[in-house]
Structure formats: structure tokens, C-alpha cells
Design an enzyme around this catalytic site. Structure first.
Site, PDB file in Angstrom:
ATOM      1  CG  HIS A 298      14.036 -13.998  12.369  1.00  0.00           C
ATOM      2  ND1 HIS A 298      14.549 -12.719  12.334  1.00  0.00           N
ATOM      3  CD2 HIS A 298      13.301 -14.118  11.235  1.00  0.00           C
ATOM      4  CE1 HIS A 298      14.134 -12.105  11.240  1.00  0.00           C
ATOM      5  NE2 HIS A 298      13.387 -12.934  10.546  1.00  0.00           N
TER       6      HIS A 298
ATOM      7  CG  HIS B 205       8.759 -14.219   8.868  1.00  0.00           C
ATOM      8  ND1 HIS B 205       8.375 -12.900   8.808  1.00  0.00           N
ATOM      9  CD2 HIS B 205      10.113 -14.210   8.961  1.00  0.00           C
ATOM     10  CE1 HIS B 205       9.451 -12.126   8.852  1.00  0.00           C
ATOM     11  NE2 HIS B 205      10.529 -12.894   8.951  1.00  0.00           N
TER      12      HIS B 205
ATOM     13  CG  ASP C 204       3.703 -14.640   6.205  1.00  0.00           C
ATOM     14  OD1 ASP C 204       4.700 -14.744   6.954  1.00  0.00           O
ATOM     15  OD2 ASP C 204       3.493 -13.622   5.523  1.00  0.00           O
TER      16      ASP C 204
ATOM     17  CG  HIS D  60      13.588  -8.372   8.955  1.00  0.00           C
ATOM     18  ND1 HIS D  60      12.544  -8.427   9.843  1.00  0.00           N
ATOM     19  CD2 HIS D  60      13.686  -9.611   8.399  1.00  0.00           C
ATOM     20  CE1 HIS D  60      12.029  -9.662   9.827  1.00  0.00           C
ATOM     21  NE2 HIS D  60      12.704 -10.397   8.971  1.00  0.00           N
TER      22      HIS D  60
ATOM     23  CD  GLU E  28      16.862 -10.597   4.931  1.00  0.00           C
ATOM     24  OE1 GLU E  28      16.070  -9.715   5.285  1.00  0.00           O
ATOM     25  OE2 GLU E  28      16.512 -11.783   4.701  1.00  0.00           O
TER      26      GLU E  28
ATOM     27  CG  ASP F 204      13.749 -15.704   7.677  1.00  0.00           C
ATOM     28  OD1 ASP F 204      12.982 -15.001   8.350  1.00  0.00           O
ATOM     29  OD2 ASP F 204      14.348 -15.279   6.663  1.00  0.00           O
TER      30      ASP F 204
HETATM   31 ZN   LIG Z   1      12.604 -12.509   8.678  1.00  0.00          ZN
END
Ligand SMILES: [Zn+2]
Length: 348
Positions: free
Chosen positions: A19, A21, A23, A204, A207, A285
Site C-alpha cells: 500500500h 501511493h 504521489d 480504502h 480508516e 502509504d
Molecule cells: Zn492509501
């Protein structure tokens, strides 16, 4: 001494990151170079000065504040060249932490300001990762993200483009963004299409909103993995369902504290989830937003929760089990990891 040994072991253990990202994994020096090259204004023009604009601290108030950091990086990620370079550097950074396998996710629709098609954005990220795999020996896959604040049509374009890359670099689709404002039931039509096309789904959920979103993601959106799932503990029967179906949780400890998915480390349910038999995995993340890396995630868990080496290995190997790989490739990865773990003197 003991601490040094643990530190050394954590950096040397082979790991996976499921997991992450794109960006949220941009090196400040790369952002600077790309901005200068593209003629994009920045508030400051030195690496150190950029970091506070890209990163959240302990004082981060919410997921919304956390997500605000991404506008800063996506601005310079509007060309194929930039996407390819950043994807390549993600693989490089993974290799530096002895990650053997990394799944990189990004939202194609956020990278089209200069006219790229959805397919082109995916193509460039896949190419960057392939080049990274050749140079650094880290295997990987791409996850295409649908955004919660985008239209059904826009998200369907992502699903249809992702389908063309299945078996050629794309391993799954995801749903991300403001979970509290856009509950998963809004996206049934979008993910019915991914199910029809046979693309694996991770969502997701649990969370920034409660466990009921995990239930909806699994039962109605076809999720076979859950991003975070931190708040699953709020509902015993949903937790039992996730356990029985062996749905992996992609937990991201540092990020989960920063976004206030949990109020404190004391309330972070990682040990109880592991002991209850949930398939918990550890991930970063957004390394550049959270100021973390995969070794650091394990280090914090080891310090905060006293996880032993075998427990850390269990968490690592859960990640291998949860990977979006076919069984043959998963077996190869598992063997490679087990050999390396044994050679470090840790029992499996
Ligand atoms: Zn995420």
C-alpha cells in the site's frame, strides 16, 4: 547494543509493501528538478525548504489535512516522463529498504491536466516500474485508483483502462479519497464493472469512517483486500467476517496515527488484530508525506508494541500471502524471502 542489532535486522529483513501511493512517494529533489524543468512555481527552491510543504507532522489534524499535501506533488506529475521517473524512483527506494515486492497505486484521472489519456498515465507508471525492476530486482504491480469525489463515468474509465493492463503490469483497482463524505455504497456500479472484467479490488475502508464501510466494501464492491481497516475493531461481527474470509488488511501505522484513524498508539489495534488471527500487513502509504519508509514502520512497531523477530516475520509473510500475484509467482517470492530470512538467523 540490543537496539542496534534490532535496527540492523529490520533494515536487512526482506520486506514487501502493498500500500504505497505514487504521489505520496516523491523525493523532494525530484519535485524540485521536475518543477524547474516544467516551469512550475514553487514556494521555495531548495530541497530542505520543500519538505515542510510535502510532509505532515505529528500535529496533522485529519485525513482531509493529510490529503491536502497531494496537490503539491500532482502538479508536477502531469507528463509521461514525470510519471515514469517517479515510478522508477519508488522501486529504487523500495530496494534501498530491501523490499522484494512493491505494489504502487495512483489515480490516473489526477494526471491528465496536460492531455494524457487514462491509458497513457498507466502505461508510463508501468514502464517506470518495469525499468526499476530491471535495475534493482524488485518485482511490482500497479493499482489504479478510482477517486471518491469523481463521477461514476470518470471512475468507469479508470476501470476499463486498468482492464487493458491486467497481466501487463496492473494488478488491481482501488477506491480512495474522503471516506467520511463518500461512503462505499455510492460506488457499487463502478466496482460491478471491475468484477465483471475480473480485476481484483482493494478498497480504502475503516480508516476515516466505521467498520460498516468494510462490510460494504467486501460484500457489495467485491473487495478482496482492505486499505487500513483500522476501525474494524468497532464491530465484532464484521471483524469475524473479515477473519473468516481471510481478507488482508493493508495497515499503514504511521499514516494511521497522522490521519487520526486512531486516537493514539495505545489505541492502535495491530497486536490485537494479529492475535485474533486477522491477516494484517504492514505498509508505508505515503513515504514522502508521512516522513517514513518500510523499515521505519517495522521499527516503530517493534519499539511501540514489543514485537519479536518471529512476529515481525509473520507480519512480513502475511504481506507475501496478500500480494496480488498468481500462485506460482507468490511461491517464488515466498521461497526467496524465506531463504533470506533464514540466512539472517531468524526462525520462520
Ligand atoms: Zn492509501
Amino acid at each position: 547494543m540490543a537496539h542496534h542489532r534490532t535496527f540492523d535486522l529490520l533494515s536487512r529483513l526482506p520486506k514487501v509493501d502493498l500500500h504505497l501511493h505514487l504521489d505520496g512517494s516523491v523525493k523532494p529533489e525530484t519535485l524540485l528538478e521536475l518543477a524547474l524543468h516544467q516551469g512550475i512555481d514553487l514556494p521555495v527552491y531548495d530541497r530542505e525548504g520543500l519538505i515542510p510543504h510535502m510532509r505532515v507532522g505529528e500535529e496533522c489534524g485529519s485525513l482531509i489535512e493529510y490529503l491536502s499535501k497531494f496537490h503539491f506533488t500532482t502538479r508536477i506529475m502531469q507528463s509521461g516522463e514525470a510519471l515514469e521517473r517517479i515510478a522508477y524512483e519508488v522501486v529504487q527506494q523500495s530496494a534501498e529498504h530491501n523490499c522484494k515486492y512493491v505494489e504502487v497505486r495512483f489515480a490516473p484521472q489526477l494526471h491528465r491536466n496536460n492531455g494524457l489519456t487514462v491509458e497513457e498515465t498507466i502505461h508510463h507508471v508501468v514502464e517506470g516500474m518495469k525499468r526499476g525492476q530491471r535495475d534493482f530486482g524488485v518485482r511490482g504491480g500497479v493499482i489504479a485508483i478510482c477517486m471518491r469525489n469523481h463521477s461514476c463515468q470518470s471512475n468507469l474509465e479508470v476501470i476499463e483502462a486498468a482492464a487493458q493492463f491486467v497481466g501487463k503490469g496492473v494488478v488491481a483497482v482501488d477506491l480512495a479519497g474522503d471516506e467520511a463524505a463518500y461512503p462505499p455504497e455510492f460506488f457499487r456500479e463502478v466496482f460491478a464493472e471491475s468484477t465483471r472484467l475480473g480485476i481484483p479490488v482493494t478498497i480504502h475502508a475503516g480508516e476515516a469512517a466505521g467498520a460498516v464501510n468494510v462490510y460494504e466494501a467486501v460484500t457489495n464492491l467485491g473487495a478482496v483486500r482492505i486499505g487500513h481497516g483500522v476501525r474494524l475493531k468497532e464491530n465484532r461481527s464484521i471483524l469475524e467476517m473479515v477473519k473468516e474470509r481471510r481478507i488482508p488488511l493493508e495497515m499503514c501505522p504511521i499514516s494511521n496515527i497522522q490521519t487520526k484513524a486512531v486516537s493514539s498508539w495505545e489505541a492502535y489495534p495491530i497486536r490485537e488484530y494479529l492475535e485474533q488471527g486477522l491477516l494484517v500487513t504492514i505498509n508505508t502509504d505515503n513515504p514522502s508525506v508521512s516522513g517514513t519508509d518500510i523499515t521505519n514502520e517495522y521499527r516503530v512497531l517493534s519499539d511501540r508494541f514489543g514485537f519479536t523477530a518471529p512476529e515481525l516475520v509473520k507480519l512480513i509473510m502475511n504481506g507475501v500471502d496478500a500480494a496480488f500475484l498468481d500462485e506460482a509467482d507468490k511461491l517464488l517470492l515466498r521461497r526467496e524471502m524465506e531463504n533470506e530470512i533464514s540466512s539472517l538467523g531468524v526462525s520462520l
